[in-house]
Design a protein around this motif. Structure first.
Motif, short mmCIF file in Angstrom:
data_model
loop_
_atom_site.label_atom_id
_atom_site.label_comp_id
_atom_site.label_asym_id
_atom_site.label_seq_id
_atom_site.Cartn_x
_atom_site.Cartn_y
_atom_site.Cartn_z
N ASN A 128 4.41 0.07 0.13
CA ASN A 128 5.13 0.40 -1.10
C ASN A 128 6.12 1.50 -0.78
O ASN A 128 5.73 2.67 -0.62
CB ASN A 128 4.14 0.84 -2.19
N THR A 129 7.39 1.17 -0.69
CA THR A 129 8.40 2.14 -0.26
C THR A 129 8.66 3.21 -1.30
O THR A 129 9.37 4.18 -1.02
CB THR A 129 9.71 1.43 0.10
N PHE A 153 10.91 10.14 1.45
CA PHE A 153 9.54 10.18 0.96
C PHE A 153 9.57 10.59 -0.50
O PHE A 153 10.56 11.15 -0.98
CB PHE A 153 8.69 11.16 1.77
N GLN A 154 8.46 10.34 -1.19
CA GLN A 154 8.35 10.75 -2.59
C GLN A 154 7.38 11.93 -2.75
O GLN A 154 7.46 12.65 -3.74
CB GLN A 154 7.87 9.58 -3.46
N ARG A 155 6.48 12.11 -1.80
CA ARG A 155 5.53 13.22 -1.83
C ARG A 155 5.65 13.98 -0.51
O ARG A 155 5.63 13.38 0.57
CB ARG A 155 4.08 12.72 -2.02
N TYR A 156 5.74 15.30 -0.62
CA TYR A 156 5.88 16.16 0.55
C TYR A 156 4.78 17.21 0.53
O TYR A 156 4.56 17.87 -0.49
CB TYR A 156 7.24 16.86 0.54
N VAL A 157 4.08 17.35 1.66
CA VAL A 157 2.99 18.31 1.76
C VAL A 157 3.26 19.25 2.93
O VAL A 157 3.30 18.82 4.09
CB VAL A 157 1.63 17.60 1.97
N PHE A 179 0.83 -1.21 0.00
CA PHE A 179 0.00 0.00 0.00
C PHE A 179 0.86 1.26 0.00
O PHE A 179 1.91 1.30 0.64
CB PHE A 179 -0.88 0.06 1.26
N PRO A 180 0.38 2.33 -0.66
CA PRO A 180 0.97 3.65 -0.43
C PRO A 180 0.75 4.01 1.04
O PRO A 180 -0.19 3.52 1.68
CB PRO A 180 0.18 4.57 -1.35
N VAL A 181 1.59 4.88 1.58
CA VAL A 181 1.45 5.27 2.98
C VAL A 181 1.58 6.78 3.11
O VAL A 181 2.40 7.41 2.45
CB VAL A 181 2.49 4.54 3.87
#
Length: 262
Positions: A139-140, A166-170, A40-42
Motif C-alpha cells: 500500500n503506497t 513516506f507517510q509516517r516518519y519515526v 500491506f502497509p510497509v
C-alpha cells in the motif's frame, strides 16, 4: 568459513548492490495473512542489523489482535549493511548524513566518507521499493520509515527533501548536532511547502531522559516546531523516562507500532 546469520521463519534476506556499487543487506518479513486489496502497509527500518528482528517480532506478536493492540499486520523491511556489527560507523556516516556546510566532522568520524544521504534516499526510492514490490503487494499510501541516532537524522532529511516518499516518519534520538544543526536549513525550506499541502504526514520523535541534555533539548525543540504546524502535520514527541540513547528505542517500540498503524 563465512558466517551466515540465522534467519527467523518467514524472513528473507537479500544482498543487493546499488547502482553506485555500494552493498547492502535487506531483510524482509511478510505477514502470514491474506494480502489486502490495497496491499500491506510497509515499515522500513534503518540500522536493520540492530533493529529488524526486534521490531519484526513485536509486530508479529501484537498484530494477531489489532483491535486490542492497535498494531496491524505490516511488511517489515530491514535496511542493513554487509557487516556482522549491529552498528558500523563507516556505513552509517556515509549513508545517513548530508554534506557538511556549517560545522566540522567530529574527530572520531574524520576517517569515514560522509554526506551521501541523497544517494541513499534515491537508492531506497528507485531500487529498494521496486524490489520489495516484486515480492509483495504494498500500500503506497501507508509507508513508514524508522531511524535511530544518525538514522533518525536521515529520517528527517528524507522528510524535508523527499516529501511524499513516506507517510509516517519515526526519528528516535536523531543526531541533530550533525553539521552544527545543519538539518534546519532543510527544515526552513520544507516548512514553506508544508503550508500549501494537505498530505497526511505524521512524525514521531523520541528521546531518553538519561541522554545528554543538549540531545534531549535539540529533539524537544524540533518537536515543538513541528507541533506549530498541526493540523496539516500531525506530530508526537515522547521522552522515555529512565532510558538512555540506546534503551529509549526499545522502550517506545510499541508506541511506534501503534503510531505507524494509525
Amino acid at each position: 568459513m563465512e558466517k551466515k546469520r540465522r534467519l527467523s521463519p518467514g524472513v528473507k534476506q537479500f544482498e543487493i548492490e546499488s547502482s553506485k556499487n555500494e552493498h547492502y543487506q535487506l531483510m524482509l518479513s511478510v505477514p502470514d495473512k491474506e494480502v489486502p486489496i490495497e496491499g500491506f502497509p510497509v515499515f522500513y527500518v534503518l540500522d536493520g542489523n540492530a533493529f529488524f528482528h526486534t521490531i519484526r517480532e513485536m509486530v508479529r506478536v501484537q498484530s494477531h489482535k489489532p483491535d486490542k493492540t492497535g498494531v496491524v499486520p505490516m511488511v517489515i523491511v530491514g535496511l542493513g549493511h554487509p557487516t556482522e556489527k549491529d552498528f558500523d560507523p563507516a556505513y552509517r556516516i556515509r549513508d545517513y548524513t548530508f554534506p557538511i556546510k556549517n560545522g566540522k566532522v567530529p574527530p572520531q568520524f574524520s576517517d569515514y566518507e560522509n554526506g551521501q544521504a541523497e544517494a541513499f534516499a534515491n537508492f531506497i526510492e528507485s531500487e529498494v521499493k521496486p524490489l520489495i514490490s516484486e515480492y509483495v503487494s504494498i500500500n503506497t499510501q501507508k509507508q513508514a520509515l524508522f531511524g535511530h541516532s544518525l538514522g533518525g537524522l536521515f529520517v528527517l532529511y528524507s522528510l524535508f527533501n523527499y516529501p511524499g516518499s513516506f507517510q509516517r516518519y519515526v526519528a528516535c534520538s536523531p543526531s541533530l548536532w550533525w553539521d552544527d544543526r545543519g538539518i534546519y536549513r532543510f527544515f526552513e525550506r520544507w516548512q514553506n511547502r508544508i503550508k500549501r499541502t494537505t498530505t497526511d504526514t505524521r512524525i514521531f520523535m523520541a528521546a531518553g531522559s538519561l541522554e545528554r541534555d543538549f540531545m534531549r533539548e535539540d529533539v524537544r525543540r524540533l518537536a515543538d516546531r513541528f507541533a506549530e504546524w498541526s493540523p496539516s502535520l500531525f506530530s508526537v514527541y515522547h521522552e522515555a523516562e529512565g532510558e538512555n540513547h540506546i534503551s529509549a528505542v526499545h522502550s517506545v517500540i510499541s508506541k511506534i507500532l501503534r503510531f505507524v498503524s494509525s
